[in-house]
Design a protein around this motif. Structure first.
Motif, short mmCIF file in Angstrom:
data_model
loop_
_atom_site.label_atom_id
_atom_site.label_comp_id
_atom_site.label_asym_id
_atom_site.label_seq_id
_atom_site.Cartn_x
_atom_site.Cartn_y
_atom_site.Cartn_z
N ALA A 21 -13.90 39.60 -2.02
CA ALA A 21 -15.04 38.73 -2.30
C ALA A 21 -15.58 38.11 -1.01
O ALA A 21 -16.49 37.27 -1.04
N GLY A 22 -15.03 38.52 0.10
CA GLY A 22 -15.57 38.06 1.37
C GLY A 22 -14.88 36.82 1.93
O GLY A 22 -15.37 36.22 2.87
N TYR A 23 -13.74 36.45 1.37
CA TYR A 23 -13.02 35.29 1.90
C TYR A 23 -11.74 35.75 2.57
O TYR A 23 -10.84 36.28 1.92
N GLN A 24 -11.68 35.55 3.86
CA GLN A 24 -10.55 36.05 4.63
C GLN A 24 -9.61 34.89 4.98
O GLN A 24 -9.98 34.04 5.76
N PRO A 25 -8.44 34.87 4.38
CA PRO A 25 -7.48 33.81 4.74
C PRO A 25 -7.10 33.94 6.21
O PRO A 25 -6.76 35.03 6.66
N ARG A 26 -7.19 32.83 6.94
CA ARG A 26 -6.87 32.88 8.36
C ARG A 26 -5.73 31.95 8.72
O ARG A 26 -4.97 32.22 9.65
N ILE A 27 -5.66 30.85 8.06
CA ILE A 27 -4.66 29.86 8.41
C ILE A 27 -3.97 29.42 7.15
O ILE A 27 -4.61 29.29 6.11
N ALA A 28 -2.69 29.21 7.23
CA ALA A 28 -1.98 28.69 6.07
C ALA A 28 -0.85 27.79 6.52
O ALA A 28 -0.29 27.97 7.60
N THR A 29 -0.55 26.79 5.74
CA THR A 29 0.67 26.04 5.96
C THR A 29 1.58 26.30 4.79
O THR A 29 1.15 26.30 3.63
N GLN A 30 2.82 26.56 5.09
CA GLN A 30 3.79 26.87 4.06
C GLN A 30 4.97 25.93 4.15
O GLN A 30 5.39 25.55 5.24
N VAL A 31 5.51 25.59 3.02
CA VAL A 31 6.78 24.90 3.00
C VAL A 31 7.74 25.74 2.18
O VAL A 31 7.44 26.11 1.04
N ILE A 32 8.86 26.07 2.79
CA ILE A 32 9.86 26.89 2.11
C ILE A 32 11.09 26.05 1.85
O ILE A 32 11.61 25.40 2.75
N GLY A 33 11.52 26.03 0.62
CA GLY A 33 12.70 25.26 0.27
C GLY A 33 13.50 25.99 -0.79
O GLY A 33 13.32 27.18 -1.01
N ALA A 34 14.41 25.29 -1.41
CA ALA A 34 15.23 25.89 -2.46
C ALA A 34 15.58 24.83 -3.49
O ALA A 34 15.60 23.64 -3.19
N ARG A 35 15.83 25.26 -4.69
CA ARG A 35 16.34 24.37 -5.73
C ARG A 35 16.92 25.22 -6.85
O ARG A 35 16.83 26.45 -6.82
N SER A 36 17.49 24.55 -7.83
CA SER A 36 18.10 25.27 -8.94
C SER A 36 17.06 25.52 -10.03
O SER A 36 16.14 24.72 -10.22
N ALA A 37 17.23 26.61 -10.72
CA ALA A 37 16.31 26.96 -11.80
C ALA A 37 16.51 26.07 -13.00
O ALA A 37 17.64 25.78 -13.39
N ASN A 38 15.40 25.60 -13.60
CA ASN A 38 15.53 24.92 -14.88
C ASN A 38 15.60 25.98 -15.99
O ASN A 38 15.50 27.18 -15.72
N ALA A 39 15.76 25.52 -17.21
CA ALA A 39 16.00 26.46 -18.31
C ALA A 39 14.85 27.46 -18.47
O ALA A 39 15.08 28.67 -18.58
#
Lengths: 254, 254
Positions: free
Chosen positions: A186-204
DNA sequence: TTTTTTAGTTTGTCAGGACAAAGTATTGAC
DNA sequence: GTCAATACTTTGTCCTGACAAACTAAAAAA
């Protein structure tokens, strides 16, 4: 006259430039050098010819030669030291050229992906989403929930918010293509991103959906992506089965 | 004469260069521009003056001006389009300048770190470590186990292997400084690293050490780092308490 | 022998000029 | 009014030339 130094100075033989080509001279020179290096003809650690001689031999100006070399320095193939020369860097060190692409597509690489669209609707943006996308609270966004499979097994549960007006999404398209692919189309090129990577336990609920045991470890990733003009394109909050997925990244300093 | 276009063309007023300074002209110009942009004096989306005029007004050559602008383009503050001009990019998009540093030091930033050295010895490298560091299996390495606290609470359990001969490590030094700081001090500058980030549940020993419940989610990170010449510097295998730690990264696409 | 000086090599910075290519805006033709 | 041709603006590429700064290696001095 070539001096006899321990790291041999390779002569970089048959490099010629084509002035009738529309490809810039500096790029032609850089490409030829890169080929020679990758083919091992200029062994690791070897110093390449100095700028001035190289320029003269190729029949281009010194600034053009400099620009070619600079180009390769920037992508980590060469290192220069004033008063010393320009050396070929160890290949292992040359990776981070494309550390920088944003992909869902880690999956697409080799494992057979399949996407199930669980939800697709327009809702007022929750506070967290509105802040990430820089919208006033309550502005409507397209909200997507997808379940992604790889090799027949569930891999990730993905929630995304996309500002209205950017793109019209159909469940069908989402099932067949990655979100980033649709945005790009559609003509939108992602160029920059901020990511946060973490972990946790799955809920039900998550455990059930992802076919994990309750309490299993999940990798979490939240991301906001912008295009080159700073327009927020996408907010995502994903959870991955830690037993089947990990993030791999290449970093480079300085 | 200035035309009346929707994104106003800021005049970039009081920029002067100091020719007696040892700081390169292009860098002076780039710094001044950066200041003006960060102070908001050239508003987002505004076009800056064209190269030629800017050069003339500052009394420097066009190549110098170009280099200054190029410098800011490379760190994502400006975008240029041939035939159009040079625009200021949205600030949120300007982050990825230093995506690239390798730090243990996420911690050191604001929280009070403390390091406890649990093990420090020389052992034959286990297969996985040897492969990561590109050593023959069984080659001896320095093996470190550290427990890192932040704000009085345990945060991470870190295992590292360093090739012998690189550096002599004392428990004392490790307790007081980060590993990367010690490496740098010995003249080894980490430049490239590959990281894998994942998650899993804590086993009994880990839970005890980190003061978590058994089965709690842990963030895992394994990393190998090289210096500029491709020498392997360090292999690390760390686990973080997911309840207290996450990775934040900025990505930029080519 | 050891240290200092000197010369040489190589990259870094800077100037000024010329033309090309890609957009944008204006003008002219229909 | 609409569309194509033209002129203009702005960045992209490339050249020649010059001097400075960092490093190496050889020569000279202690």
């Amino acid at each position: 006259m070539a001096s006899d130094l321990s790291p041999p100075r390779s002569p970089v033989r048959p490099v010629e430039v084509d002035r009738s080509s529309p490809v810039p001279l500096y790029f032609q020179v850089a490409s030829r050098l890169q080929e020679l290096i990758e083919a091992g003809e200029i062994g690791v650690g070897a110093r390449i010819e100095n700028e001035v001689d190289l320029a003269e031999r190729l029949g281009v100006s010194r600034p053009t030669t400099r620009r070619a070399i600079q180009y390769l320095v920037e992508r980590g193939m060469l290192v220069r030291k004033r008063g010393v020369g320009t050396q070929v860097v160890h290949p292992k060190v040359r990776r981070p050229v494309e550390l920088s692409s944003l992909y869902d597509d880690l999956v697409t690489a080799d494992r057979k992906p399949r996407t199930e669209v669980l939800q697709l609707k327009v809702i007022p943006a929750p506070a967290e989403v509105a802040e990430a996308l820089e919208l006033s609270p309550g502005t409507e966004v397209t909200w997507i929930e997808r379940l992604r499979y790889a090799g027949g097994e569930p891999l990730a549960l993905m929630h995304n918010a996309i500002p209205l007006g950017l793109i019209h999404l159909e469940a069908d398209d989402l099932a067949r293509h990655g979100l980033y692919e649709l945005l790009r189309r559609a003509g939108y090129q992602p160029r920059i991103a901020t990511q946060v990577i973490g972990a946790r336990s799955a809920n039900a609920a998550e455990a059930r959906t992802l076919q994990e045991k309750r309490g299993a470890s999940l990798l979490t990733m939240t991301r906001t992506a912008w295009d080159v003009s700073g327009r927020a394109l996408e907010y995502g909050s994903h959870v991955y089965r830690a037993s089947r997925y990990s993030f791999e990244l290449n970093l480079s300093a300085g």
